[in-house]
Design an enzyme around this catalytic site. Structure first.
Site, PDB file in Angstrom:
ATOM      1  N   ASN A   1      -7.766   4.112   8.790  1.00  0.00           N
ATOM      2  CA  ASN A   1      -7.229   2.917   9.434  1.00  0.00           C
ATOM      3  C   ASN A   1      -7.356   2.929  10.950  1.00  0.00           C
ATOM      4  OD1 ASN A   1      -5.295   4.963   8.489  1.00  0.00           O
ATOM      5  ND2 ASN A   1      -3.858   3.901   9.810  1.00  0.00           N
TER       6      ASN A   1
ATOM      7  N   SER B   1      -3.619  -3.160  -0.560  1.00  0.00           N
ATOM      8  CA  SER B   1      -2.509  -3.927   0.009  1.00  0.00           C
ATOM      9  C   SER B   1      -2.980  -5.307   0.443  1.00  0.00           C
ATOM     10  CB  SER B   1      -1.935  -3.169   1.205  1.00  0.00           C
ATOM     11  OG  SER B   1      -0.963  -3.968   1.845  1.00  0.00           O
ATOM     12  N   GLY B   2      -2.239  -6.336   0.022  1.00  0.00           N
ATOM     13  CA  GLY B   2      -2.640  -7.716   0.274  1.00  0.00           C
ATOM     14  C   GLY B   2      -2.812  -8.085   1.736  1.00  0.00           C
ATOM     15  N   HIS B   3      -1.901  -7.604   2.585  1.00  0.00           N
ATOM     16  CA  HIS B   3      -1.909  -8.126   3.964  1.00  0.00           C
ATOM     17  C   HIS B   3      -3.062  -7.596   4.812  1.00  0.00           C
ATOM     18  CE1 HIS B   3       0.033  -4.845   6.485  1.00  0.00           C
ATOM     19  NE2 HIS B   3       0.402  -4.434   5.303  1.00  0.00           N
TER      20      HIS B   3
ATOM     21  N   GLY C   1       0.815  -1.215   0.000  1.00  0.00           N
ATOM     22  CA  GLY C   1       0.000   0.000   0.000  1.00  0.00           C
ATOM     23  C   GLY C   1       0.847   1.263   0.000  1.00  0.00           C
ATOM     24  N   SER C   2       1.930   1.248   0.756  1.00  0.00           N
ATOM     25  CA  SER C   2       2.770   2.457   0.856  1.00  0.00           C
ATOM     26  C   SER C   2       3.352   2.822  -0.514  1.00  0.00           C
ATOM     27  CB  SER C   2       3.910   2.237   1.852  1.00  0.00           C
ATOM     28  OG  SER C   2       3.390   1.994   3.141  1.00  0.00           O
TER      29      SER C   2
ATOM     30  N   THR D   1      11.753  -7.905 -10.931  1.00  0.00           N
ATOM     31  CA  THR D   1      11.104  -9.182 -11.194  1.00  0.00           C
ATOM     32  C   THR D   1       9.865  -9.308 -10.315  1.00  0.00           C
ATOM     33  OG1 THR D   1      13.233 -10.123 -11.731  1.00  0.00           O
ATOM     34  CG2 THR D   1      11.468 -11.684 -11.250  1.00  0.00           C
TER      35      THR D   1
ATOM     36  N   CYS E   1       2.104   1.762  12.864  1.00  0.00           N
ATOM     37  CA  CYS E   1       3.309   2.490  12.483  1.00  0.00           C
ATOM     38  C   CYS E   1       3.688   3.504  13.545  1.00  0.00           C
ATOM     39  CB  CYS E   1       3.087   3.206  11.156  1.00  0.00           C
ATOM     40  SG  CYS E   1       1.849   2.428  10.139  1.00  0.00           S
TER      41      CYS E   1
END
Ligand code: PLP
Length: 395
Positions: A151, A199-201, A70-71, A237, A324
Site C-alpha cells: 500500500n 476492501s470496497g473503499h 480489509g482489516s 445482519t 493509518c
C-alpha cells in the site's frame, strides 16, 4: 485547484456503486433473513453480489464471505489458518516485514498466544524473494500470508510463484489483495491462492465493506458470534447496500481495468519525470512490478508531514506513508524495511493516482510539488548544512 492523489488510502464512491446501493437504503430495506418479499429480495441482492465478486477473482460464489472491510478479512484469514494449524500441532506463521498493520498486528497477537512468526525481508526494491520463502518454510508452518501489492510503495509480489510453492508444500497461502483487487488482474485459481482479502473503499465502493475469499477446502472460523449469516462464518445482519455497492464497483473496475491502467500509467510516468528532476530525490520501489498509480518518493532535507501540510494548502491530497500511520512521528515501517536511512525516510511522499484524475491535475502536481519541496528546503537547517557541506547528502 483540488487534486485528490491519495487513492491508496481510499477512493471516491462511483456512480455505479451509489446507484447499486440506493434501493437498499430506501424502499428495499428488508432483512435478508426475513421470509417476506423485501427480505428475500435483499437476500437475492447479496447472493447476486457474491456471484459477481467471485467471477471477478476467479472463485466460486460459495467461497466469498462479506466482511466489514480489509482489516476484518485479514484478521479472519490469519486467525482461521492459525487455529487450523494448531489443531495439527503446527504453530509457525510466515509473512513479510512490510505488510499492512491488519496483518502485522494480528501476527503479533498470535505470537503472544504461542505461535512463532517469521517475517521475510523485502530487500531494497520491496519484493519478496522465493528463496527466502522456501528457506523459511518448515514442518510446522501453518500459513504463508504475503500481500499482493504494497500500500505504500505499490510493489507487486510474485503471487503466482508464491502460490505454486505453497501448494507444492501443502501450506495455505493468504494474500492481502486490498490494493490490488479491481486494479490489476487477480485470479485465485491460476495464482493458487487459498485465501484473499479485499476492501470496497479501495475501488470506489463505500468504506466499511470488504470480502474474504476462502477456498472450499480451507477451514474458516468465525471472529464474531451470533446469527448464522455468511454460512455461519460471519454473524451479523448483512450490510446489503454496501455489499451491492462493492460488487457493482468491483465489476466496473474489472471491466475497465485495461483502459484505466493505460490512462493511469501515462499520468504516473509524466508525474514521475517531473518529480525526479527535484535534486536529491529518490523514487522508491520496483520499476517493473508496481501498481499503475502508486508513486513513492523521498526528498532529502525535508519532513514529509510538513510537505503534506503545505500541499494541503494548495488543495493537494497526498500521504507520507499509510493513512493509518499519520499522526505518528516515526517514519513508515515499509520504507525502513527497504533499508532507506531513517533521515531520508522522514522526507517521504506517496501519491496514488486513479482513473478519476486528469492530465490537468497532473500538470498542477508537477508544478506545485517541486515548488513546495524547494520552499521547505529553503527554511530547513538540515538542508542548509548539507548544501554547505557540513553534512553529507545521503541521496
Ligand atoms: C486499506 C488496506 C487495508 C485495510 O482495509 P480496510 O477496509 O480499511 O480495513 C488492509 N490492507 C491493505 C494493503 C490496505 O491497503
Amino acid at each position: 485547484m483540488f487534486v485528490y492523489a491519495d487513492n491508496a488510502a481510499t477512493t471516491c464512491v462511483s456512480t455505479a456503486a451509489l446507484n447499486a446501493m440506493l434501493p437498499y437504503l430506501t424502499n428495499q430495506y428488508g432483512n435478508p433473513s426475513s421470509l417476506y418479499s423485501i427480505g428475500q429480495e435483499a437476500r437475492e441482492a447479496v447472493e447476486q453480489a457474491r456471484k459477481t465478486v467471485a467471477q471477478c477473482i476467479g472463485a466460486e460464489s460459495r467461497e466469498i464471505y462479506f466482511t466489514s472491510g480489509g482489516s476484518e478479512a485479514d484478521n479472519q484469514a490469519i486467525r482461521s489458518a492459525a487455529k487450523a494449524g494448531a489443531r495439527k500441532g503446527k504453530r509457525h506463521l510466515i509473512s513479510t516485514v512490510f505488510e499492512h498493520h491488519a496483518v502485522l498486528h494480528t501476527l503479533k497477537q498470535l505470537e503472544k498466544e504461542g505461535f512463532s512468526v517469521t517475517l521475510l525481508p523485502v530487500h531494497e526494491e520491496g519484493i519478496v524473494r522465493l528463496e527466502d520463502l522456501e528457506a523459511a518454510i518448515c514442518e510446522d508452518t501453518a500459513l504463508v500470508s504475503i500481500m499482493f501489492a504494497n500500500n505504500e510503495i505499490g510493489t507487486i509480489q510474485p503471487v503466482a510463484e508464491i502460490g505454486a510453492l505453497c501448494r507444492e508444500k501443502g501450506i495455505p497461502f493468504h494474500t492481502d489483495a486490498v490494493q490490488a483487487a479491481g486494479h490489476v488482474p487477480v485470479d485465485v485459481g491460476t495464482m493458487q491462492i487459498d485465501m484473499l482479502s479485499l476492501s470496497g473503499h479501495k475501488f470506489h465502493a463505500p468504506k466499511g465493506i470488504g470480502a474474504l475469499y476462502a477456498k472450499r477446502s480451507q477451514p474458516l472460523s468465525s471472529l464474531i458470534e451470533g446469527g448464522g449469516q455468511e454460512r455461519g462464518k460471519r454473524a451479523g445482519t448483512e450490510n446489503v447496500a454496501g455489499i451491492a455497492a462493492l460488487a457493482a464497483a468491483l465489476q466496473e473496475s474489472c471491466a475497465n481495468m485495461e483502459a484505466n491502467t493505460l490512462k493511469i500509467l501515462s499520468m504516473r510516468e509524466k508525474l514521475i519525470s517531473a518529480l525526479c528532476r527535484i535534486p536529491h530525490s529518490v523514487l522508491n520501489g520496483n520499476m517493473e512490478h508496481h501498481m499503475p498509480g502508486t508513486i513513492n518518493m523521498c526528498f532529502e532535507g525535508i519532513e514529509g508531514g510538513n510537505l503534506l501540510l503545505l500541499l494541503d494548502q494548495k488543495g493537494i491530497c497526498a500521504s507520507s506513508g499509510s493513512a493509518c500511520n499519520s499522526g505518528s512521528l516515526d517514519p513508515s515501517h515499509v520504507l525502513l524495511s527497504l533499508g532507506i536511512p531513517y533521515e531520508v525516510a522522514h522526507g517521504s511522499l506517496r501519491l496514488s493516482i486513479g482513473e478519476y484524475n486528469t492530465p490537468e491535475e497532473i500538470d498542477y502536481l508537477s508544478r506545485e510539488i517541486p515548488e513546495a519541496v524547494a520552499a521547505l528546503r529553503s527554511s530547513s537547517p538540515l538542508w542548509e548544512a548539507m548544501e554547505c557541506g557540513q553534512k553529507p547528502h545521503l541521496i
